[in-house]
Structures are given as structure tokens and as C-alpha cells.
Design an enzyme around this catalytic site. Structure first.
Site, PDB file in Angstrom:
ATOM      1  CD  GLU A  98       7.352  -8.206   3.270  1.00  0.00           C
ATOM      2  OE1 GLU A  98       7.918  -7.848   2.210  1.00  0.00           O
ATOM      3  OE2 GLU A  98       7.528  -7.635   4.364  1.00  0.00           O
ATOM      4  CG  HIS A 139       5.525  -4.931   2.878  1.00  0.00           C
ATOM      5  ND1 HIS A 139       6.033  -3.969   3.726  1.00  0.00           N
ATOM      6  CD2 HIS A 139       4.303  -5.243   3.371  1.00  0.00           C
ATOM      7  CE1 HIS A 139       5.155  -3.711   4.684  1.00  0.00           C
ATOM      8  NE2 HIS A 139       4.086  -4.471   4.493  1.00  0.00           N
ATOM      9  CG  ASP A 195       8.921  -2.157   0.869  1.00  0.00           C
ATOM     10  OD1 ASP A 195       9.269  -1.170   1.549  1.00  0.00           O
ATOM     11  OD2 ASP A 195       8.300  -3.114   1.348  1.00  0.00           O
ATOM     12  CG  HIS A 251       6.582  -0.665   3.863  1.00  0.00           C
ATOM     13  ND1 HIS A 251       7.616  -1.455   4.268  1.00  0.00           N
ATOM     14  CD2 HIS A 251       6.161  -0.030   4.975  1.00  0.00           C
ATOM     15  CE1 HIS A 251       7.818  -1.307   5.566  1.00  0.00           C
ATOM     16  NE2 HIS A 251       6.936  -0.439   6.015  1.00  0.00           N
TER      17      HIS A 251
END
Length: 189
Positions: free
Chosen positions: A131, A49, A177, A167
Site C-alpha cells: 500500500e 495499492h 488503485d 490493484h
């Protein structure tokens, strides 16, 4: 260069740990509904992400505050829209390559939302969410790719990873993303 090792408790040694309350147990029944201890702990997907809070700004505490339910809605207009969200990821890689872990890999972090990969819904059930501090509009830093690749290697040693996706791959049309500036060629698959 930091090498990581995922221990039996699902934590990356050498990573900073900030506990998020936004997780739960992975499901006991996967597939047919039969209890299968081997399949129950199956972690076969890595989801990449991007995130920045406030949007397009880096280095602050917004992401940590979001993942720990401490985001102040008065601090930024965007925060007023998202401060009630209950989300997390297993890991965050800062722009300088610093690795922060929020949830044990053995638990289900709340990063994917409505999602599907190769016919399996609810990707949170069987994935690890990573992330990267960034956005759809800027390139990522070399230090982030280095940390990401080291982390992926550690996760692969611990779990039977079959795919590494963005994602956008598991929630097409809903998510974009890690975005067009994420260079998949730099990711060791």
C-alpha cells in the site's frame, strides 16, 4: 536511502513492524491440488495499492488502525462504513517513504479481494501487497518511489516475482488503485 532485506521469516529488516491479525496461511494446495513444497511457498506477484484514511488525508493513524482492527467508527463518518472490514497488506509506504510491515511475506495478507491475474484467481494466495499512502487524485512522493523500488528489489531477491501490477489490474472494474497519478515509469521492474 534505506536498503531492505527480506529475511527467512518473511520480514523486511529495517522496516517498522505493526502486527495485523488480518492474515492467514498461504494455501497448501495450489494448482492441481497436489502438495508441492516448492509451489506452496511461491510468491510470484507484487500488487501495488493506494490508501488514505480518512480519504485524501495523510499522516494519521487511520490506516494502521484499519489494519489492526482498531478503527473507531465515531472518529470520522467514513470510518463508520469500514470499521468492521478485516483487511491488511504486507507493507505500507508512508508519504515520507517510511516503510511499515503488517504481515510476514510468508503469510497471506488480505489486500486483493476478488482478483485474477493471468488466469489465476485469489491473488492473495501468491502475492505480496504494498500500500502506498495516497489516492487516485494526487501524485505520489519521490520518497515513496524510492522506498518502493528498494522494497521491490528486496522482494525479488527473496521470491520468484514474475509480475508487478496495480490493484486495478487484478480487479478491473472493481478497483482503480494505485490510480492515474501513479507513475509506473518510476517503478523498476
Amino acid at each position: 536511502m534505506t536498503n531492505y532485506h527480506i529475511n527467512q521469516a518473511g520480514f523486511a529488516e529495517n522496516a517498522q513492524f505493526v502486527a495485523s491479525p488480518n492474515f492467514d496461511e498461504r494455501p497448501l494446495h495450489i494448482g492441481t491440488g497436489n502438495v508441492d513444497p516448492e509451489k506452496n511457498s511461491e510468491i510470484s506477484l507484487i500488487v501495488v495499492h493506494n490508501i488514505s484514511l480518512p480519504p485524501g488525508q495523510y499522516g494519521g493513524n487511520g490506516i494502521i488502525e484499519l489494519f489492526t482492527n482498531q478503527l473507531d467508527p465515531d472518529e470520522h463518518p467514513y470510518y463508520a462504513q469500514i470499521h468492521t472490514f478485516r483487511v491488511s497488506a504486507h507493507f505500507l509506504i508512508r508519504r515520507d517513504g517510511t516503510l511499515i510491515q503488517f504481515v510476514s511475506c510468508l503469510n497471506r495478507a488480505w489486500h486483493a479481494g476478488i482478483s485474477n491475474w493471468q488466469g489465476r484467481e485469489r491473488c492473495n494466495d501468491f502475492s505480496v501487497g504494498i500500500e502506498l499512502e495516497g489516492s487516485d487524485f494526487e501524485v505520489f512522493e519521490p520518497a515513496q518511489y524510492q522506498t518502493l523500488n528498494n522494497l521491490i528489489a528486496a522482494i525479488r531477491k527473496a521470491y520468484p516475482i514474475q509480475s508487478i501490477v496495480g490493484h486495478s489490474d487484478i480487479a478491473p472494474g472493481r478497483k482503480t488503485d494505485p490510480g492515474p497519478h501513479f507513475d509506473w515509469q518510476q517503478v523498476i521492474k
